[in-house]
Design an enzyme around this catalytic site. Structure first.
Site, PDB file in Angstrom:
ATOM      1  N   ARG A 169       0.878  -1.179   0.000  1.00  0.00           N
ATOM      2  CA  ARG A 169       0.000   0.000   0.000  1.00  0.00           C
ATOM      3  C   ARG A 169       0.908   1.220   0.000  1.00  0.00           C
ATOM      4  O   ARG A 169       1.709   1.416   0.924  1.00  0.00           O
ATOM      5  CB  ARG A 169      -0.913   0.024   1.226  1.00  0.00           C
ATOM      6  CG  ARG A 169      -1.524   1.392   1.451  1.00  0.00           C
ATOM      7  CD  ARG A 169      -2.625   1.409   2.464  1.00  0.00           C
ATOM      8  NE  ARG A 169      -3.807   0.749   1.968  1.00  0.00           N
ATOM      9  CZ  ARG A 169      -5.038   0.909   2.490  1.00  0.00           C
ATOM     10  NH1 ARG A 169      -5.220   1.712   3.517  1.00  0.00           N
ATOM     11  NH2 ARG A 169      -6.071   0.272   1.981  1.00  0.00           N
TER      12      ARG A 169
ATOM     13  N   HIS B 153      -7.487   0.858  -6.218  1.00  0.00           N
ATOM     14  CA  HIS B 153      -7.694   0.031  -5.010  1.00  0.00           C
ATOM     15  C   HIS B 153      -8.431  -1.246  -5.443  1.00  0.00           C
ATOM     16  O   HIS B 153      -9.594  -1.468  -5.111  1.00  0.00           O
ATOM     17  CB  HIS B 153      -8.508   0.827  -3.988  1.00  0.00           C
ATOM     18  CG  HIS B 153      -8.457   0.276  -2.594  1.00  0.00           C
ATOM     19  ND1 HIS B 153      -7.695  -0.825  -2.232  1.00  0.00           N
ATOM     20  CD2 HIS B 153      -9.079   0.677  -1.442  1.00  0.00           C
ATOM     21  CE1 HIS B 153      -7.847  -1.064  -0.949  1.00  0.00           C
ATOM     22  NE2 HIS B 153      -8.686  -0.178  -0.441  1.00  0.00           N
TER      23      HIS B 153
ATOM     24  N   GLN C 130     -10.207  -3.802  -2.869  1.00  0.00           N
ATOM     25  CA  GLN C 130     -11.496  -3.317  -2.379  1.00  0.00           C
ATOM     26  C   GLN C 130     -12.565  -3.541  -3.449  1.00  0.00           C
ATOM     27  O   GLN C 130     -13.674  -3.999  -3.159  1.00  0.00           O
ATOM     28  CB  GLN C 130     -11.398  -1.829  -2.032  1.00  0.00           C
ATOM     29  CG  GLN C 130     -12.698  -1.216  -1.551  1.00  0.00           C
ATOM     30  CD  GLN C 130     -13.091  -1.674  -0.154  1.00  0.00           C
ATOM     31  OE1 GLN C 130     -12.302  -1.590   0.764  1.00  0.00           O
ATOM     32  NE2 GLN C 130     -14.313  -2.165  -0.008  1.00  0.00           N
TER      33      GLN C 130
ATOM     34  N   ASP D 186     -16.931   7.629  -1.291  1.00  0.00           N
ATOM     35  CA  ASP D 186     -15.644   7.528  -0.607  1.00  0.00           C
ATOM     36  C   ASP D 186     -15.311   8.922  -0.086  1.00  0.00           C
ATOM     37  O   ASP D 186     -15.975   9.902  -0.461  1.00  0.00           O
ATOM     38  CB  ASP D 186     -14.582   7.015  -1.602  1.00  0.00           C
ATOM     39  CG  ASP D 186     -13.229   6.762  -0.954  1.00  0.00           C
ATOM     40  OD1 ASP D 186     -13.150   6.683   0.284  1.00  0.00           O
ATOM     41  OD2 ASP D 186     -12.226   6.643  -1.706  1.00  0.00           O
TER      42      ASP D 186
ATOM     43  N   CYS E 227     -16.201   2.247   1.038  1.00  0.00           N
ATOM     44  CA  CYS E 227     -15.058   1.364   1.321  1.00  0.00           C
ATOM     45  C   CYS E 227     -14.574   1.499   2.760  1.00  0.00           C
ATOM     46  O   CYS E 227     -13.890   0.611   3.261  1.00  0.00           O
ATOM     47  CB  CYS E 227     -13.928   1.660   0.346  1.00  0.00           C
ATOM     48  SG  CYS E 227     -13.389   3.381   0.397  1.00  0.00           S
TER      49      CYS E 227
ATOM     50  N   ARG F  77     -13.681  -8.087   2.345  1.00  0.00           N
ATOM     51  CA  ARG F  77     -12.259  -7.901   2.050  1.00  0.00           C
ATOM     52  C   ARG F  77     -11.503  -9.180   2.407  1.00  0.00           C
ATOM     53  O   ARG F  77     -10.621  -9.618   1.671  1.00  0.00           O
ATOM     54  CB  ARG F  77     -11.687  -6.726   2.872  1.00  0.00           C
ATOM     55  CG  ARG F  77     -12.201  -5.352   2.486  1.00  0.00           C
ATOM     56  CD  ARG F  77     -11.790  -4.944   1.095  1.00  0.00           C
ATOM     57  NE  ARG F  77     -10.344  -4.982   0.897  1.00  0.00           N
ATOM     58  CZ  ARG F  77      -9.504  -4.022   1.274  1.00  0.00           C
ATOM     59  NH1 ARG F  77      -9.945  -2.936   1.870  1.00  0.00           N
ATOM     60  NH2 ARG F  77      -8.194  -4.129   1.037  1.00  0.00           N
TER      61      ARG F  77
END
Ligand code: CP
Ligand code: NVA
Length: 345
Positions: A137, A164, A167, A258, A298, A326
């Site tokens: 990440r 991402h 996700q 988001d 998310c 996830r």
């Protein structure tokens, strides 16, 4: 005919790894061949995977979700590099690989030579001699591409400024569970054209959904990713970018949002708060969406900004199913990329 079946193993406590997998992972021949063929690959963008491969990863995730932990990755080690904060990604990857019989080493950039400027290409080659996969990440997407180029083991993108994908794969699983299918659904994303918006465009394009990204002018997803996603669009799928939230939300099956300011954009918080003031999932927006619309985020969420408290805690919200998934989606990714291909044969 692609199909899934379960065989329970409770009455065989001493089963070996291969038995467990043969007994439990009852995938079709095509699915097994497809999963085995993904062994050793990187997971950097959903753009890199075919619709069938995505469907097969989802099928495996669903299977793993409803099954007791299996030692598919016995003895395998995952290095997890974080130069940004994380709760869900870190915990779900760490727990996920342990549930599959492997283990994880967490590398926080500040504690390692990565944070002191050791070249990515050196880190890639060193880690490739210690572990069996790397999850990273970080900020710059190019760093993930460089890591993948120099590593001889699979590299998994756990979020960059651009994408991402882990996700988004988990989100497909969640939508599939709640709606029963993906193709033909309308997903409206309200907010910044950020890493989440981009990965959702690919997720929707590959699975035949209509994706509407609704953002303030100037905050659109990058033209390059938009073009790529439109190129991926399957069947009737349309990927559009608009600016009016009320129109965008009309008849939406999925409403997604988001944060207004992502990690690394903290200095822009005030200017973004002003630009995004109208880009909120609230009761007004929900009213124009489909009656059985699901609301997704998310996480982490900023209540009162991109989503209201009443909507995120309301009956349409599936945000904690998303967070749970996830774990299952990532186990499917880990098992496929790092597992033994013969487990799927
Ligand atoms: N959604 C997500 O990636 O959460 P974390 O930042 O907590 O990992
Ligand atoms: N867009 C957010 C997603 C967090 C999971 C960020 O990059 O901070």
């Amino acid at each position: 005919m692609r199909r899934l079946m379960f065989v329970m193993i409770e009455d065989k406590p001493e089963v070996g790894k291969k038995d467990v997998i043969r007994l439990s992972l009852k995938l079709s021949i095509e699915q097994k061949a497809s999963l085995a063929a993904m062994h050793g690959r990187d997971f950097i963008s959903l753009h890199d995977f075919t619709p069938v491969e995505i469907a097969d990863l989802l099928a495996l995730a669903k299977l793993l979700k409803h099954h007791e932990p299996l030692p598919i990755l016995k003895g395998k080690q995952l290095a997890m590099i974080f130069t940004k904060a994380s709760t869900r990604t870190r915990v779900s990857f760490e727990v996920g690989i342990r549930q599959l019989g492997g283990d994880a080493v967490v590398l926080l950039s500040g504690d390692t030579q990565i944070g002191r400027g050791e070249p990515i290409k050196d880190t890639a080659r060193v880690l490739s001699r210690y572990v069996d996969g790397i999850m990273i990440r970080t900020y710059d997407h190019q760093d993930v591409l460089d890591l993948a180029r120099w590593a001889s083991i699979p590299v998994i993108n756990g979020l960059t400024d651009d994408l991402h994908p882990c996700q988004a794969l988990a989100d497909l699983l969640t939508i599939q569970e709640h709606k029963g299918h993906l193709t033909g659904l309308k997903m409206t994303y309200i907010g910044d054209g950020n890493n989440m918006a981009t990965s959702l465009m690919f997720a929707g394009a590959k699975t035949g959904m209509h994706v509407t990204i609704c953002c303030p002018p100037g905050y659109e997803p990058s033209a390059a990713y938009l073009e790529q996603a439109r190129g991926d669009a399957r069947g009737e799928s349309r990927i559009e970018v608009v600016h009016d939230p009320q129109t965008a939300a009309e008849e939406a099956d999925v409403l997604y949002t988001d944060v207004w300011a992502s990690m690394g954009q903290e200095a822009e918080r005030d200017s973004r708060a002003a630009a995004f003031a109208q880009y909120q999932i609230n009761e007004d927006l929900l009213r124009v969406a489909a009656e059985d619309c699901i609301v997704m985020h998310c996480l982490p969420a900023h209540r009162g900004e991109e989503i209201t408290e009443e909507v995120i805690e309301g009956p349409h919200s599936v945000v904690f199913d998303q967070a749970e998934n996830r774990l299952h989606a990532q186990k499917a990714i880990l098992a496929t990329l790092m597992g033994h291909p013969e487990d799927f044969v």
